[in-house]
Design a protein around this motif. Structure first.
Motif, PDB file in Angstrom:
ATOM      1  N   SER A 162       0.905   3.307  -5.714  1.00 47.59           N
ATOM      2  CA  SER A 162       0.183   4.385  -5.757  1.00 47.59           C
ATOM      3  C   SER A 162      -1.281   3.997  -5.539  1.00 47.59           C
ATOM      4  O   SER A 162      -1.456   2.708  -6.222  1.00 47.59           O
ATOM      5  N   PRO A 163      -2.129   4.694  -5.352  1.00 48.66           N
ATOM      6  CA  PRO A 163      -3.663   4.222  -5.439  1.00 48.66           C
ATOM      7  C   PRO A 163      -4.032   3.583  -6.694  1.00 48.66           C
ATOM      8  O   PRO A 163      -4.824   2.831  -6.823  1.00 48.66           O
ATOM      9  N   SER A 164      -3.812   4.490  -7.897  1.00 50.41           N
ATOM     10  CA  SER A 164      -4.077   4.095  -9.098  1.00 50.41           C
ATOM     11  C   SER A 164      -3.340   2.635  -9.329  1.00 50.41           C
ATOM     12  O   SER A 164      -3.974   1.819 -10.038  1.00 50.41           O
ATOM     13  N   GLU A 165      -2.115   2.582  -9.127  1.00 47.47           N
ATOM     14  CA  GLU A 165      -1.522   1.341  -9.323  1.00 47.47           C
ATOM     15  C   GLU A 165      -2.177   0.132  -8.524  1.00 47.47           C
ATOM     16  O   GLU A 165      -2.205  -1.001  -9.144  1.00 47.47           O
ATOM     17  N   ARG A 200      -7.599  -4.248  -5.877  1.00 47.88           N
ATOM     18  CA  ARG A 200      -7.974  -4.138  -4.768  1.00 47.88           C
ATOM     19  C   ARG A 200      -9.336  -5.119  -4.494  1.00 47.88           C
ATOM     20  O   ARG A 200      -9.370  -5.556  -3.268  1.00 47.88           O
ATOM     21  N   GLU A 227       0.684  -1.026   0.030  1.00 46.09           N
ATOM     22  CA  GLU A 227      -0.002   0.147   0.104  1.00 46.09           C
ATOM     23  C   GLU A 227       0.921   1.234   0.097  1.00 46.09           C
ATOM     24  O   GLU A 227       0.399   2.201  -0.559  1.00 46.09           O
ATOM     25  N   GLU A 258      -5.237   0.145  -7.510  1.00 47.56           N
ATOM     26  CA  GLU A 258      -6.905  -0.113  -7.594  1.00 47.56           C
ATOM     27  C   GLU A 258      -7.122  -1.472  -8.569  1.00 47.56           C
ATOM     28  O   GLU A 258      -8.210  -1.946  -8.064  1.00 47.56           O
ATOM     29  N   PRO A 259      -6.500  -1.685  -9.504  1.00 49.53           N
ATOM     30  CA  PRO A 259      -6.891  -2.987 -10.422  1.00 49.53           C
ATOM     31  C   PRO A 259      -6.831  -4.226  -9.435  1.00 49.53           C
ATOM     32  O   PRO A 259      -7.655  -5.190  -9.903  1.00 49.53           O
TER      33      PRO A 259
END
Length: 221
Positions: free
Chosen positions: A105-108, A113, A101, A110-111
């Protein structure tokens, strides 16, 4: 993992109630078994080395082995029971502590989660390639897979720290009554003994104790 272990981690009655409530939802059979059968006490489980290492126990082991403050530590898994407060001991000694985490990054992230197996795969990649892998819960399937991969593909250059949990538990119980040098020597001796070469245990998991390349099915690409 913490709830399923039936171990006690020092949080008093609040912890016991919280973990029992979790068991009733996620491990109902275990909760029923507790009502019908006298299961081993939490103290007995800890003395037998059946409990996952708490973060403060893990940091004592790593420090005793000789890992320096500048060591990069990757923590695999989901949210640690107890949150940041429980991680304070290890994060103070090893400030270069990261998780998937914090690395991604959050975008990396996200797929992945909504896919627990894919999140575990990210942890596997990091642990499989690490200079050293320390097992805090030797009974988990994840730890078995990482250990087996490192043993099979590592060529002897990817060490796994897997102490005798029963003996380590006896050392940790006494850590408040012995000097650091004595504690350090006992832990190092314990870890060194686990590095000795033994025959492959009979009927053990092929994931944790893979056979030699000549005895394994391999697909040529």
């Amino acid at each position: 993992m913490v709830a399923y272990s039936l171990c006690y981690f020092g949080g008093g009655k609040d912890e016991e109630d919280e973990l029992e409530a979790y068991r009733q939802i996620h491990f109902p059979v275990l909760s029923e078994l507790k009502k019908m059968t006298k299961l081993p006490s939490a103290a007995f489980l800890r003395s037998e080395g059946k409990c996952p290492l708490a973060p403060e126990e893990a940091v004592l082991m790593l420090a005793a082995i000789g890992f320096k403050r500048s060591t990069n530590i990757y923590v695999a898994g989901a949210e640690i029971y107890g949150g940041k407060d429980r991680m304070a001991a290890i994060s103070r000694l090893y400030p270069a502590l990261v998780t998937k985490e914090t690395l991604l990054s959050p975008s990396e992230l996200e797929p992945f989660r909504n896919f627990s197996s894919q999140l575990a795969a990210l942890d596997f990649i990091a642990c499989a390639a690490a200079d050293a892998f320390a097992m805090t819960d030797p009974g988990s399937q994840f730890s078995s897979l990482v250990q087996g991969y490192r043993m099979y593909y590592g060529g002897g250059d990817l060490p796994t720290i897997r102490p005798n949990k029963r003996r380590l538990a006896s050392i940790l119980v006494k850590n408040a009554t012995i000097e650091w040098n004595g504690f350090e020597n006992r832990v190092r001796k314990l870890i060194q003994q686990t590095k000795q070469v033994h025959e492959r245990p009979v009927a053990r998991s092929v994931f944790r104790h893979p056979r030699c390349p000549e005895c394994m099915c391999r697909t040529e690409h």
